[in-house]
Design a protein around this motif. Structure first.
Motif, PDB file in Angstrom:
ATOM      1  N   GLY A   1      -4.650  -0.238  -9.304  1.00 28.57           N
ATOM      2  CA  GLY A   1      -3.798   0.759  -8.666  1.00 28.57           C
ATOM      3  C   GLY A   1      -2.831   1.371  -9.660  1.00 28.57           C
ATOM      4  O   GLY A   1      -2.850   1.046 -10.851  1.00 28.57           O
TER       5      GLY A   1
ATOM      6  N   THR B   1      -7.409  -5.576  -7.189  1.00 26.88           N
ATOM      7  CA  THR B   1      -7.655  -4.149  -6.988  1.00 26.88           C
ATOM      8  C   THR B   1      -6.792  -3.345  -7.954  1.00 26.88           C
ATOM      9  O   THR B   1      -5.596  -3.603  -8.085  1.00 26.88           O
TER      10      THR B   1
ATOM     11  N   ARG C   1      -0.462   3.255  -5.377  1.00 22.06           N
ATOM     12  CA  ARG C   1      -1.605   4.122  -5.059  1.00 22.06           C
ATOM     13  C   ARG C   1      -2.859   3.386  -5.497  1.00 22.06           C
ATOM     14  O   ARG C   1      -3.095   3.184  -6.690  1.00 22.06           O
ATOM     15  N   LEU C   2      -3.674   2.981  -4.525  1.00 20.74           N
ATOM     16  CA  LEU C   2      -4.834   2.149  -4.801  1.00 20.74           C
ATOM     17  C   LEU C   2      -6.054   2.988  -5.148  1.00 20.74           C
ATOM     18  O   LEU C   2      -6.218   4.113  -4.652  1.00 20.74           O
ATOM     19  N   ARG C   3      -6.925   2.419  -5.981  1.00 18.49           N
ATOM     20  CA  ARG C   3      -8.169   3.088  -6.333  1.00 18.49           C
ATOM     21  C   ARG C   3      -9.221   2.916  -5.219  1.00 18.49           C
ATOM     22  O   ARG C   3     -10.218   3.618  -5.189  1.00 18.49           O
ATOM     23  N   LYS C   4      -8.984   1.904  -4.319  1.00 18.50           N
ATOM     24  CA  LYS C   4      -9.877   1.666  -3.188  1.00 18.50           C
ATOM     25  C   LYS C   4      -9.100   1.941  -1.905  1.00 18.50           C
ATOM     26  O   LYS C   4      -7.878   1.876  -1.885  1.00 18.50           O
ATOM     27  N   PRO C   5      -9.788   2.185  -0.811  1.00 17.79           N
ATOM     28  CA  PRO C   5      -9.079   2.529   0.426  1.00 17.79           C
ATOM     29  C   PRO C   5      -8.215   1.420   0.978  1.00 17.79           C
ATOM     30  O   PRO C   5      -7.219   1.671   1.643  1.00 17.79           O
ATOM     31  N   ALA C   6      -8.596   0.157   0.750  1.00 18.51           N
ATOM     32  CA  ALA C   6      -7.833  -0.951   1.326  1.00 18.51           C
ATOM     33  C   ALA C   6      -7.878  -2.148   0.394  1.00 18.51           C
ATOM     34  O   ALA C   6      -8.780  -2.274  -0.447  1.00 18.51           O
ATOM     35  N   LEU C   7      -6.897  -3.031   0.555  1.00 18.52           N
ATOM     36  CA  LEU C   7      -6.858  -4.260  -0.232  1.00 18.52           C
ATOM     37  C   LEU C   7      -7.845  -5.272   0.343  1.00 18.52           C
ATOM     38  O   LEU C   7      -7.903  -5.477   1.561  1.00 18.52           O
ATOM     39  N   GLU C   8      -8.624  -5.894  -0.522  1.00 13.33           N
ATOM     40  CA  GLU C   8      -9.558  -6.931  -0.105  1.00 13.33           C
ATOM     41  C   GLU C   8      -8.927  -8.292  -0.352  1.00 13.33           C
ATOM     42  O   GLU C   8      -8.241  -8.505  -1.350  1.00 13.33           O
TER      43      GLU C   8
ATOM     44  N   ARG D   1      -9.047 -10.567  -3.802  1.00 11.11           N
ATOM     45  CA  ARG D   1      -9.711  -9.710  -4.785  1.00 11.11           C
ATOM     46  C   ARG D   1      -8.662  -8.898  -5.535  1.00 11.11           C
ATOM     47  O   ARG D   1      -7.657  -8.491  -4.963  1.00 11.11           O
TER      48      ARG D   1
ATOM     49  N   THR E   1       0.820  -1.220   0.000  1.00 10.89           N
ATOM     50  CA  THR E   1       0.000   0.000   0.000  1.00 10.89           C
ATOM     51  C   THR E   1       0.857   1.276   0.000  1.00 10.89           C
ATOM     52  O   THR E   1       0.378   2.343  -0.392  1.00 10.89           O
TER      53      THR E   1
END
Length: 472
Positions: A52, A50, A38-45, A48, A34
């Motif tokens: 970035g 994600t 730079r992720l498009r969502k607040p946290a890694l699932e 899943r 993280t």
């Protein structure tokens, strides 16, 4: 190396490609990822993908768009937290991602460290770890199938019931010694010998299958032999199903060794096209003949090519006398599309047991190993492949799939276990005291435990995992 570190490595082969994957494993894998992406969502699932971005540190501009996948322990390859960053396969981008991970506190992974962590964390056993290496190195689909089966635990599953029987037998004998005054029931001698015989019979079956398993894992080589202009290179190309060797009507075209690997019956077979064997004053051709003779001696088996449109010659006779004592031999009567001048009676004096499968203890009708072929039309090529396979693996009917082992270390440990079981069997037959019998049973169990990795030495792990590539 220490398993407390978080490690990083490129998990795909080095070089340019459409995609490349950087893998992180360890307690800080998610934290480091993280920071780097730079992720498009607040946290890694968990489990899943994600979306970035990788940024250029100085300017903050986007360097690459990536997909990040997170696997939380113990549901990952290493049974630790694992993050895989999938980038476009530009070496400069992948190198940049690895450097960023190192700067954030990760350590560069050693060769095979991801798989070693999977083993140390109980995710896989040692035979499965070795099978992963075999799968990576497989060159034929059959090799991959065998490695995948072992990776699923076929060897461990085969040994597990025998280890359980040994444990139960040891427990009974130990209890009988420790609580002799309490009349604890102990297995009788007939029961002990029957169990030992059952274990030994199955382990011996695995050892007998090693010769075939070794060929599946390592492959073998075949030297194509003959005098000039009998069609060796043409036959070589036919067996490979592609034009690999130069073919001309001029005798002596092949002056150097040409080799290529192809699969026959699932086995990787390295074909070696040798120079035509004849007396020559040409220096280059003489060197080619010398190298060919070395290759012929070093090969696992040999294919002698004769010109069926020509008569038997003294050169053919000398060549046969040279190659026949070296081991398994198959004969191809090539150019069957032309009028035949080479008659079978002229070669019927061949000791046919040397032209096919290796002779066994019990005499069996040996295959002739003589096939009429045409490199031009393809006639006889399927039959020739069958003869080659029969000469290479004379006893490949092993019953159920999985009744063989492919690794030398496995064979050696199973043989050690068999030797200890044989000692225990003799001790039981002589009604030896249980304390002495137990020593042999513990030795037999220890050898099987060393095979799967229940007990192991650090130097063994070093040898096994050092052969893996970095990132695996």
């Amino acid at each position: 190396m220490t398993s407390e570190d978080t490690v990083v490595a490129l998990a795909t082969p080095p070089g340019r490609g459409g995609l490349g994957v950087v893998r992180l494993s360890g307690e800080r894998a998610i934290e480091i990822a993280t920071r780097v992406v730079r992720l498009r969502k607040p946290a890694l699932e968990t489990q899943r993908a994600t979306l970035g971005e990788i940024l250029e540190p100085a300017s903050g501009r986007v360097l690459d768009q990536v997909v990040v996948t997170c696997f939380r322990r113990p549901h990952s390859y290493t049974a630790e937290d694992v993050v895989e960053i999938c980038c476009h396969g530009a070496p400069v981008v992948l190198g940049h991602v690895v450097e960023r991970c190192l700067a954030e506190g990760a350590r560069a992974a050693e060769p095979g460290e991801f798989t070693l962590r999977a083993f140390l964390n109980g995710r896989i056993d040692l035979t499965q770890a070795e099978a992963i290496g075999d799968l990576i190195e497989s060159r034929t689909l059959y090799q991959a199938q065998v490695a995948a089966q072992q990776m699923e635990g076929s060897v461990s599953s085969r040994l597990k019931p025998h280890k359980q029987v040994l444990l139960e037998l040891i427990a009974k004998l130990e209890a009988g010694i420790d609580f002799a005054e309490d009349d604890v029931p102990v297995a009788g001698w007939p029961e002990i010998t029957a169990k030992l015989d059952g274990i030994s019979a199955d382990l011996e079956k695995l050892v007998r299958g090693y010769d075939y398993g070794r060929l599946v894992r390592e492959g073998l080589s075949l030297a194509i032999v003959g005098r000039p202009n009998v069609g060796k290179s043409s036959l070589f190309n036919r067996l490979l199903d592609r034009d690999r060797a130069i073919v001309t009507a001029t005798p002596g075209t092949t002056r150097d060794l040409v080799s290529e690997t192809a699969a026959i019956g699932g086995l990787p077979l390295r074909f070696v096209d040798t120079a035509g064997i004849r007396e020559s004053s040409d220096e280059a051709e003489k060197l080619g003949v010398a190298k060919s003779l070395e290759a012929i001696a070093d090969s696992s088996l040999r294919l002698l090519v004769l010109d069926s449109s020509d008569r038997w010659t003294d050169e053919d006779a000398r060549l046969l006398a040279r190659v026949q004592p070296l081991g398994p031999l198959v004969v191809a009567l090539n150019k069957s599309d032309l009028p035949r001048r080479l008659t079978l009676p002229e070669i019927s004096g061949f000791p046919l047991d040397r032209l096919g499968a290796v002779s066994e203890v019990e005499p069996k009708p040996a295959p002739t190993g003589i096939v009429s072929t045409s490199a031009l039309t393809g006639e006889g090529i399927p039959e020739l492949k069958e003869k080659i396979l029969a000469a290479a693996v004379p006893a490949r009917d092993l019953g159920m799939e999985g009744e063989f082992i492919t690794n030398l270390r496995h064979r050696q440990l199973i043989q050690q276990s068999l030797a200890s079981l044989a000692k225990a069997r003799r001790a039981a037959a002589d009604r030896t005291h249980h304390e002495m019998l137990l020593l042999d049973l513990y030795d037999a169990l220890h050898a099987l435990d060393s095979l799967t990795g229940a007990t192991y030495a650090d130097d063994i792990l070093g040898v096994i995992f050092s052969t893996f590539c970095v990132g695996k």
